[in-house]
Design an enzyme around this catalytic site. Structure first.
Site, PDB file in Angstrom:
ATOM      1  N   GLY A 117       0.797  -1.212   0.000  1.00  0.00           N
ATOM      2  CA  GLY A 117       0.000   0.000   0.000  1.00  0.00           C
ATOM      3  C   GLY A 117       0.834   1.269   0.000  1.00  0.00           C
ATOM      4  CG  MET A 118       1.475   3.246   2.872  1.00  0.00           C
ATOM      5  SD  MET A 118       1.611   3.994   4.518  1.00  0.00           S
ATOM      6  CE  MET A 118       2.352   2.654   5.461  1.00  0.00           C
TER       7      MET A 118
ATOM      8  CB  VAL B 162      10.085  -4.365  -2.210  1.00  0.00           C
ATOM      9  CG1 VAL B 162      11.396  -4.965  -1.707  1.00  0.00           C
ATOM     10  CG2 VAL B 162       9.225  -3.889  -1.040  1.00  0.00           C
TER      11      VAL B 162
ATOM     12  CG  ASP C 223      -0.576  -5.188   8.283  1.00  0.00           C
ATOM     13  OD1 ASP C 223      -1.716  -5.696   8.297  1.00  0.00           O
ATOM     14  OD2 ASP C 223      -0.057  -4.703   7.263  1.00  0.00           O
TER      15      ASP C 223
END
Length: 405
Positions: free
Chosen positions: A28-29, A32, A145
């Site tokens: 989401g943010m 990689v 999470d």
């Protein structure tokens, strides 16, 4: 399609040191990449670029990046990635960390289906132990999470937690979290509500939800308190289901009070096999010892003149002998090489025993190791049966939990 979006970045360098080689994943943010270290030839890292989809979110993304960088730089655990570097370049924030080869737990279960109860227990223990480490920090680190997509499965089925973007330090006396966030089905209700601060029991909920997925291959229901393992996995022991459902209780006070208490419950489930299983394990141990004794007598009593022409089994042993000699010198712990050897020569029971021995040395359970020997006298059929019989008995004992105390 996602990889095409990032293709133009590949080959470029950051800090004149990290050359982007391939795209790995996007969350989401963050995105990689796999990168080569130009200052350390041959060394590769994973580099995480924090994304800012909208200018109004820039401050939030930057704070998330700095929080993750600070946390990871202070943590050292076998189930956590090691941070190497973090920096800002062209108004973009980057985190350089250990590259973890493997696949996510979500990918593994999606491909292979639900795990065995024994494997699920092993994974649950690994996760509970790394949570125990995080929660023992001062102040405690709350992951917030825990889900299959944020768990990597490496060699020997070892797990590593990744993506600390939502993690935070527990603040005693604080009534609620600054930011409500999480993944549907995997985050505890208090993470969505405005009344409670998430604590280690919130991570216990995430572990229970992840264990539910490991056992059933299904995502847990987003409706709190509506989970049932038996409905999807009838063979699961009631004690195991009880652990999962206790983790998934909507009220934090009804869950395990700590990750340590959860670890103790999982250990109790692991070391308490049914009586029939224990008897079978002891029987297999006796069988192994009998096979070993019979094998020794066969080797010592075989007529040296019995071989009149090269045998296929003899050729297998001769071809695999050099590599097995190298493995013995390195304590035989190079699992991938032994696995390749077994795959190439499935009739080589000696290689199978070496593989079981190497896995036993990596395990914390009391698994059976057997001294390995080879023989080229006697008939081919007897030789194959002897070593493969021993290898089979060893696997059965270790798959059943190892040697009883």
């Amino acid at each position: 399609m996602t990889e095409d979006i990032w293709a133009h970045r590949l080959g470029s360098s950051l800090q004149d040191r990290y050359r982007l080689q391939s795209f790995l994943a996007r969350g989401g943010m963050a995105a990689v990449f796999l990168c080569d270290d130009l200052r350390l030839p041959g060394q590769r890292w994973a580099i995480k670029e924090m994304l800012t989809p909208h200018p109004l979110e820039a401050a939030l993304i930057e704070e998330s990046f700095r929080r993750e960088a600070r946390m990871l730089s202070e943590l050292r655990h076998e189930s956590l990635p090691v941070i190497v570097d973090f920096f800002c370049e062209d108004s973009r924030h980057y985190l350089v960390m250990e590259y973890i080869a493997g696949e996510t737990l979500a990918e593994r279960i999606a491909r292979d289906g639900p795990a065995s109860v024994e494997q699920a227990l092993n994974w649950a223990l690994q996760l509970s132990q790394v949570l125990q480490y995080l929660h023992s920090q001062n102040p405690a680190v709350i992951f917030r999470d825990l889900k299959p997509e944020n768990v990597m499965v490496t060699g020997l089925n070892h797990l590593k937690l990744v993506d600390f973007g939502l993690a935070r330090h527990f603040q005693p006396g604080k009534k609620r979290d600054t930011q409500a966030a999480g993944s549907v089905g995997y985050c505890a209700p208090e993470q969505w509500e405005d009344s409670d601060q998430s604590d280690e029991r919130s991570d216990i909920y995430g572990l229970g939800a992840t264990l539910f997925y490991i056992l059933t291959g299904r995502h847990p229901s987003p409706i709190y308190g509506q989970q049932s393992v038996k409905t999807h996995r009838p063979d699961v022991d009631p004690q195991m289901e009880e652990i999962v459902l206790k983790c998934l209780q909507p009220a934090p006070k009804d869950r395990f009070s700590s990750s340590q208490e959860l670890s103790q419950a999982l250990h109790a489930c692991l070391v308490k096999p049914p009586a029939k299983s224990a008897t079978r394990r002891l029987g297999l141990l006796v069988l192994t010892l009998l096979v070993l004794a019979t094998s020794a007598a066969w080797i010592l009593g075989s007529p040296q003149g019995a071989i009149t022409k090269p045998l296929r089994f003899e050729q297998i042993l001769q071809r695999t002998a050099p590599l097995k000699a190298q493995l013995r010198e390195s304590d035989g712990d190079e699992i991938s090489k032994i696995e390749a050897l077994v795959k190439s020569y499935p009739l080589d029971g000696e290689a199978q025993i070496l593989l079981s021995n190497a896995r036993a040395r990596k395990s914390r359970r009391p698994l059976l190791e057997i001294p390995v020997f080879g023989a080229v006298t006697g008939s081919e059929y007897e030789g194959i049966q002897m070593l493969n019989g021993i290898a089979f008995a060893q696997r059965e004992i270790n798959d059943s939990g190892g040697i009883l105390d």
